[in-house]
Design a protein around this motif. Structure first.
Motif, PDB file in Angstrom:
ATOM      1  N   ILE A   1       0.828  -1.213   0.000  1.00 35.55           N
ATOM      2  CA  ILE A   1       0.000   0.000   0.000  1.00 35.55           C
ATOM      3  C   ILE A   1       0.861   1.262   0.000  1.00 35.55           C
ATOM      4  O   ILE A   1       0.393   2.333   0.384  1.00 35.55           O
ATOM      5  CB  ILE A   1      -0.961   0.005   1.204  1.00 35.55           C
ATOM      6  N   ASP A   2       2.109   1.123  -0.451  1.00 38.82           N
ATOM      7  CA  ASP A   2       3.003   2.284  -0.488  1.00 38.82           C
ATOM      8  C   ASP A   2       2.481   3.386  -1.412  1.00 38.82           C
ATOM      9  O   ASP A   2       2.762   4.570  -1.203  1.00 38.82           O
ATOM     10  CB  ASP A   2       4.404   1.862  -0.939  1.00 38.82           C
ATOM     11  N   LYS A   3       1.718   2.991  -2.466  1.00 39.10           N
ATOM     12  CA  LYS A   3       1.185   3.978  -3.412  1.00 39.10           C
ATOM     13  C   LYS A   3      -0.326   4.133  -3.248  1.00 39.10           C
ATOM     14  O   LYS A   3      -1.034   4.441  -4.199  1.00 39.10           O
ATOM     15  CB  LYS A   3       1.525   3.559  -4.838  1.00 39.10           C
ATOM     16  N   TYR A   4      -0.812   3.914  -2.045  1.00 38.65           N
ATOM     17  CA  TYR A   4      -2.246   4.006  -1.778  1.00 38.65           C
ATOM     18  C   TYR A   4      -2.821   5.317  -2.323  1.00 38.65           C
ATOM     19  O   TYR A   4      -2.190   6.365  -2.193  1.00 38.65           O
ATOM     20  CB  TYR A   4      -2.460   3.923  -0.259  1.00 38.65           C
TER      21      TYR A   4
ATOM     22  N   THR B   1      -1.432  -3.279  -4.382  1.00 37.00           N
ATOM     23  CA  THR B   1      -0.883  -4.424  -5.101  1.00 37.00           C
ATOM     24  C   THR B   1      -0.854  -5.632  -4.166  1.00 37.00           C
ATOM     25  O   THR B   1      -0.254  -5.582  -3.097  1.00 37.00           O
ATOM     26  CB  THR B   1       0.543  -4.151  -5.615  1.00 37.00           C
ATOM     27  N   VAL B   2      -1.505  -6.699  -4.589  1.00 38.75           N
ATOM     28  CA  VAL B   2      -1.592  -7.922  -3.793  1.00 38.75           C
ATOM     29  C   VAL B   2      -0.712  -8.987  -4.446  1.00 38.75           C
ATOM     30  O   VAL B   2      -0.891  -9.314  -5.618  1.00 38.75           O
ATOM     31  CB  VAL B   2      -3.042  -8.426  -3.711  1.00 38.75           C
ATOM     32  N   SER B   3       0.244  -9.506  -3.693  1.00 40.60           N
ATOM     33  CA  SER B   3       1.113 -10.574  -4.190  1.00 40.60           C
ATOM     34  C   SER B   3       0.562 -11.910  -3.711  1.00 40.60           C
ATOM     35  O   SER B   3       0.323 -12.100  -2.515  1.00 40.60           O
ATOM     36  CB  SER B   3       2.546 -10.396  -3.675  1.00 40.60           C
TER      37      SER B   3
ATOM     38  N   PRO C   1      -5.098   1.308   6.085  1.00 40.60           N
ATOM     39  CA  PRO C   1      -4.668   2.379   5.175  1.00 40.60           C
ATOM     40  C   PRO C   1      -3.487   3.162   5.730  1.00 40.60           C
ATOM     41  O   PRO C   1      -3.274   3.208   6.950  1.00 40.60           O
ATOM     42  CB  PRO C   1      -5.922   3.249   5.055  1.00 40.60           C
ATOM     43  N   PRO C   2      -2.704   3.816   4.869  1.00 47.62           N
ATOM     44  CA  PRO C   2      -1.402   4.371   5.250  1.00 47.62           C
ATOM     45  C   PRO C   2      -1.412   5.491   6.274  1.00 47.62           C
ATOM     46  O   PRO C   2      -0.398   5.721   6.923  1.00 47.62           O
ATOM     47  CB  PRO C   2      -0.814   4.864   3.924  1.00 47.62           C
ATOM     48  N   GLU C   3      -2.529   6.229   6.437  1.00 46.07           N
ATOM     49  CA  GLU C   3      -2.523   7.283   7.449  1.00 46.07           C
ATOM     50  C   GLU C   3      -2.413   6.721   8.860  1.00 46.07           C
ATOM     51  O   GLU C   3      -1.969   7.374   9.774  1.00 46.07           O
ATOM     52  CB  GLU C   3      -3.792   8.135   7.351  1.00 46.07           C
ATOM     53  N   LYS C   4      -2.826   5.456   8.978  1.00 45.82           N
ATOM     54  CA  LYS C   4      -2.666   4.779  10.261  1.00 45.82           C
ATOM     55  C   LYS C   4      -1.394   3.942  10.225  1.00 45.82           C
ATOM     56  O   LYS C   4      -0.627   3.982   9.268  1.00 45.82           O
ATOM     57  CB  LYS C   4      -3.871   3.887  10.533  1.00 45.82           C
ATOM     58  N   LYS C   5      -1.195   3.183  11.247  1.00 46.16           N
ATOM     59  CA  LYS C   5      -0.029   2.317  11.319  1.00 46.16           C
ATOM     60  C   LYS C   5      -0.090   1.305  10.186  1.00 46.16           C
ATOM     61  O   LYS C   5      -1.075   0.586  10.041  1.00 46.16           O
ATOM     62  CB  LYS C   5       0.007   1.591  12.664  1.00 46.16           C
ATOM     63  N   GLN C   6       0.979   1.262   9.377  1.00 41.57           N
ATOM     64  CA  GLN C   6       0.961   0.415   8.194  1.00 41.57           C
ATOM     65  C   GLN C   6       1.352  -1.010   8.555  1.00 41.57           C
ATOM     66  O   GLN C   6       2.464  -1.452   8.349  1.00 41.57           O
ATOM     67  CB  GLN C   6       1.909   0.972   7.128  1.00 41.57           C
ATOM     68  N   THR C   7       0.412  -1.704   9.105  1.00 41.34           N
ATOM     69  CA  THR C   7       0.629  -3.102   9.453  1.00 41.34           C
ATOM     70  C   THR C   7      -0.425  -3.932   8.749  1.00 41.34           C
ATOM     71  O   THR C   7      -1.498  -3.460   8.418  1.00 41.34           O
ATOM     72  CB  THR C   7       0.508  -3.325  10.965  1.00 41.34           C
ATOM     73  N   VAL C   8      -0.084  -5.165   8.534  1.00 44.12           N
ATOM     74  CA  VAL C   8      -1.025  -6.086   7.907  1.00 44.12           C
ATOM     75  C   VAL C   8      -1.173  -7.302   8.791  1.00 44.12           C
ATOM     76  O   VAL C   8      -0.257  -7.685   9.507  1.00 44.12           O
ATOM     77  CB  VAL C   8      -0.541  -6.516   6.505  1.00 44.12           C
ATOM     78  N   ASP C   9      -2.345  -7.868   8.742  1.00 47.28           N
ATOM     79  CA  ASP C   9      -2.650  -9.040   9.552  1.00 47.28           C
ATOM     80  C   ASP C   9      -3.084 -10.154   8.636  1.00 47.28           C
ATOM     81  O   ASP C   9      -4.194 -10.134   8.115  1.00 47.28           O
ATOM     82  CB  ASP C   9      -3.766  -8.715  10.554  1.00 47.28           C
TER      83      ASP C   9
END
Length: 318
Positions: A86-89, A93-95, A169-177
């Protein structure tokens, strides 16, 4: 006792010439026919040994191939989501990685839902390694107020394989679960949704061809002929021909799919048309929110009826 090597006649040890054929008798007293018989026996034994070795090798090879094929068939088929970039949110891009499927992925057989909204304009590219892919799209909801859950489904080898992932989303903490998905089904995902989505996509394209060509045949393959749409569209084409109306589908988005039964779904679609009227070609951009009923037929899901049509806005071109 000695033998004549020429004729095989048995002779005394002290005789130098064979009394039968006159051949000189020496220390090499083994007859030629005996030597030949021994050679033939030796060749037969060698040939039998080679044949036995070949049979054993082929049997072992077949057993190895069958064993490997059995292991391959037993391998688990699934899809893994490796990462969400989500660097370019709002570009996302989903791998993903597809395990133990024979065929490659086709972008037409993929759907992505974010918080139950289908995403459009999916772009598919190969990943770093074999059986890895990258799917890119622009999120339909650019808000950053809450976590977003992604549900991916694609059709492979006549199976539907699915997986889930969540991101903030990037305005918050950029973590994924990452959510575990080791099987081919997710309880919250309806296995028919890809087919229903594709039936709407086919219908939209066929509808525009029908309107602009004034030919009902274009739509027949995309609708359930047991419904009343053929009659409605026949009248519509006649009306459009008289008024010289043409349409262009500018954009559309599936907003919601609700399951009515195992064979029937209600689909809400946002549609924006560029419409031109009459000889003077007066035109406008008009937005609609249409509700379709999609039913399962003998061949596939098809549009059965139009339940509701709501005009959202219309802007006339100067």
């Amino acid at each position: 006792m000695k033998y004549c090597k020429k004729c095989g006649n048995e002779v005394s040890d002290n005789i130098k010439f064979c009394p039968k054929c006159g051949e000189l008798i020496n220390s090499n007293n083994t007859p030629n026919n005996i030597v030949n018989k021994k050679r033939k026996i030796g060749l037969k034994i060698a040939l039998i040994s080679v044949i036995l070795i070949l049979i054993f090798s082929v049997s072992a090879g077949v057993a190895y191939i069958k064993q490997n094929a059995s292991h391959k068939d037993d391998a688990t088929k699934n899809m893994e989501i490796l990462n969400v970039d989500i660097d370019k949110y709002p570009e996302v891009t989903v791998s993903i990685k597809i395990n133990n499927y024979a065929n490659k992925i086709n972008v037409k057989n993929i759907t992505i839902k974010e918080n139950d909204a289908f995403q459009k304009d999916l772009k598919l590219s190969d990943g770093v390694n074999d059986n890895e892919y990258a799917i890119s799209y622009k999120t339909s909801d650019e808000s950053t107020s809450s976590e977003k859950n992604i549900k991916i489904a694609c059709t492979l080898d006549n199976d539907e394989v699915t997986a889930e992932y969540s991101y903030t989303p990037p305005e918050k903490k950029q973590t994924v679960d990452k959510k575990s998905n080791s099987s081919n089904s997710v309880n919250t995902y309806d296995n028919n949704e890809i087919k229903v989505k594709n039936s709407i996509e086919d219908y939209e394209s066929a509808y525009i061809r029908m309107i602009n060509s004034k030919n009902i045949d274009y739509i027949k393959g995309s609708i359930d002929l047991s419904g009343g749409l053929i009659s409605e569209f026949t009248s519509l084409i006649k009306n459009y021909s008289e008024q010289q109306i043409e349409e262009e589908l500018v954009s559309h988005k599936i907003e919601d799919i609700k399951k009515i039964s195992n064979s029937e779904y209600q689909v809400t679609v946002y549609e924006k048309y560029y419409i031109s009227y009459g000889k003077n070609k007066t035109s406008s951009y008009t937005d609609f929110r249409d509700t379709y009923v999609v039913r399962s037929t003998a061949s596939d899901f098809k549009v059965y009826s139009i339940k509701d049509v709501v005009q959202i806005s219309s802007k006339t071109n100067p």
